[in-house]
Design an enzyme around this catalytic site. Structure first.
Site: not given
Length: 503
Positions: A53, A81, A277, A405, A408-409
């Site tokens: 990847y 990008h 307190r 995305n 994808n995300q």
């Protein structure tokens, strides 16, 4: 003396704080050997036409398409990008800490980067060079892509950077700093951006600041109780052991050290307001929460945050999700809640201190001449505004997932937003702490009793030494910051207490 950070050693929050200034980053033989070995393994993998990847593919949702054939050209394919960030530039100390976190992760030898990339990051940190990084654009899911992309581009001589605090075109800043533009291929570029180093750095720096404010709140609570003549039984060890929470037990012990010797005036109510307190219970709960954040930050600082990872000994390239910043997202949100409630406590303590109906008869607003002077009135107003600002922004970011995305995300942690927000909030909390410290210093001037506890006397002595009394009125913004500085630096032994009073 320049601080030294060895990339072969564990990374500490203190290293991140030191990196705001030039630091010597050591890239030793151990680091260089493992980075070189993994880089050689990557070359072998690519020579076998195995899919990797970002080296042989497009990015994100476009992973199903081939990347550019020229690996050097693939760097532009990675970074161009990502030039989509917006907003003001991030604080230089955050950016430099981010670069150090990224260098440490890459130095683990699991990312397949060229050795010269680690060398370049180390060289940058030895100068005052700071990439100009926009605040908005990261969702913290596939790493801090857009902000780290801006940092990578600046190191290549593109975009903008700061040198000695001056914003310049990045190429010009590199030249003036004695640095050369960083050559990258596709794997190098992706490894620079495909991690949560910004999220980690901002969370770690925020944690350090909140820890300091938390310690200060403990000491100032004791000083408040002493100046007012409160009964110290709210700190009783047996009481807090019965409560059963480790944070409260430990906070109570520290507060008893500061307040040892405190003698009640006998003029206060049997039970104080909760801002006094219940302080050990509140600050103790904060301590328990901070310990969780300590653990998350420590794990993140020791983490390899990237995708894919390379394991030469096993002949493996493993694709997965080590760039997903969920742990820090949860931790930063928890830290934000701690900031809000500690801020609530300190702001309420200041409100009590300036109120003649609750402060034992001290002048309203601690003014040396009420009516002709107004003492802490402006400071108290500003503190109210600061805590309102903190509370308004305390909604958790880590649950605000939105798919992006091309799905994808499809889940995202938004840890970067959580981390940058709590970094800002920590700065506001510091000002609220400074406001209370200033108020306590002024209370001693307008008639509060001399502290009976030596530890409280030392805290007050430090404030008296640094800040003149408010008489007559003057702008107090600088005094608030100076009081915060005193509390940050407070270490025993301090000078003996000398009280002054209005003439």
């Amino acid at each position: 003396m320049t601080t030294e950070v060895d990339l072969a050693a564990p990374l500490r929050i203190a290293d991140l704080s030191a990196a705001r200034d030039p630091v010597r980053v050591v890239v030793g033989a151990q680091v260089r050997d493992r980075v070189t070995r993994t880089r050689t393994f990557l070359s072998e993998v690519l020579g076998e036409d195995r899919a990797v990847y970002g080296s042989t593919t497009g990015f994100g949702a476009l992973v199903g398409y081939a990347g550019r054939a020229d690996l050097r050209d693939q760097a532009d394919n990675t970074l161009a990008h990502l030039g989509a960030g917006h907003g003001p530039d991030l604080a230089p100390e955050i950016v430099r800490a981010t670069v150090l976190v990224r260098a440490w992760s890459l130095a683990r030898g699991a990312s397949g980067v060229s050795p010269h990339v680690v060398d370049a990051l180390a060289a940058m940190l030895g100068t005052t060079f700071v990439p100009a990084v926009p605040r908005w654009g990261s969702v913290g899911a596939s790493g801090d892509l857009i902000p780290l992309g801006a940092a990578a581009q600046a190191l290549r001589g593109r975009g903008h950077a700061y040198l000695d605090g001056v914003r310049l075109p990045a190429a010009q800043a590199l030249e003036k700093a004695g640095l050369t533009p960083l050559p990258l291929d596709g794997r190098d570029a992706l490894a620079l951006v495909n991690g949560t180093s910004l999220t980690t750095a901002a969370t770690a720096l925020a944690l350090s600041a909140v820890r300091a404010a938390h310690r200060a709140a403990q000491a100032l609570t004791c000083l408040l109780a002493d100046l007012l003549g409160c009964d110290p039984q709210f700190l009783d060890a047996r009481l807090l052991r019965a409560y059963g929470h480790p944070g409260a037990i430990d906070v109570g012990a520290r507060m008893r050290q500061v307040g040892a010797g405190l003698v009640a005036s006998g003029e206060r109510p049997l039970q104080e307001p909760y801002s006094i307190r219940c302080a050990p219970q509140l600050l103790g709960a904060a301590e328990d929460a901070l310990r969780h954040v300590d653990g998350v930050v420590a794990a993140d600082l020791g983490s390899v945050s990237d995708n894919p990872l390379f394991f030469p000994d096993d002949d493996l390239v493993v694709h997965g999700g080590n760039f997903f910043g969920q742990p820090a997202a949860f931790a930063a949100d928890l830290l934000s809640m701690v900031v809000a409630q500690v801020g609530n406590l300190v702001e309420r303590q200041l409100d009590l201190l300036v109120d003649p109906h609750r402060n034992g008869g001290l002048p309203p607003m601690l003014a040396a001449g009420p009516g002709q002077q107004h003492g802490l009135q402006g400071v108290q107003l500003a503190s109210t505004a600061l805590i309102a600002e903190i509370r308004r922004d305390a909604t958790p970011a880590s649950m605000q997932s939105l798919p992006t995305n091309l799905h994808n995300q499809d889940v995202i942690p938004l840890g970067t937003q959580a981390a940058l927000r709590v970094f800002d909030q920590a700065g506001l909390l510091r000002l609220i702490v400074g406001s209370l410290a200033l108020g306590l210093r002024q209370a001693a001037y307008v008639g509060a009793r001399t502290p009976t506890a030596p530890g409280c006397a030392r805290v007050l002595a430090a404030l008296v030494a640094a800040i003149p009394p408010v008489d007559p009125d003057r702008p107090l913004d600088g005094d608030v910051r100076r009081a915060a500085d005193v509390m940050d630096a407070l270490e025993p032994p301090l000078t003996p207490l000398t009280l002054d009073g209005p003439s």
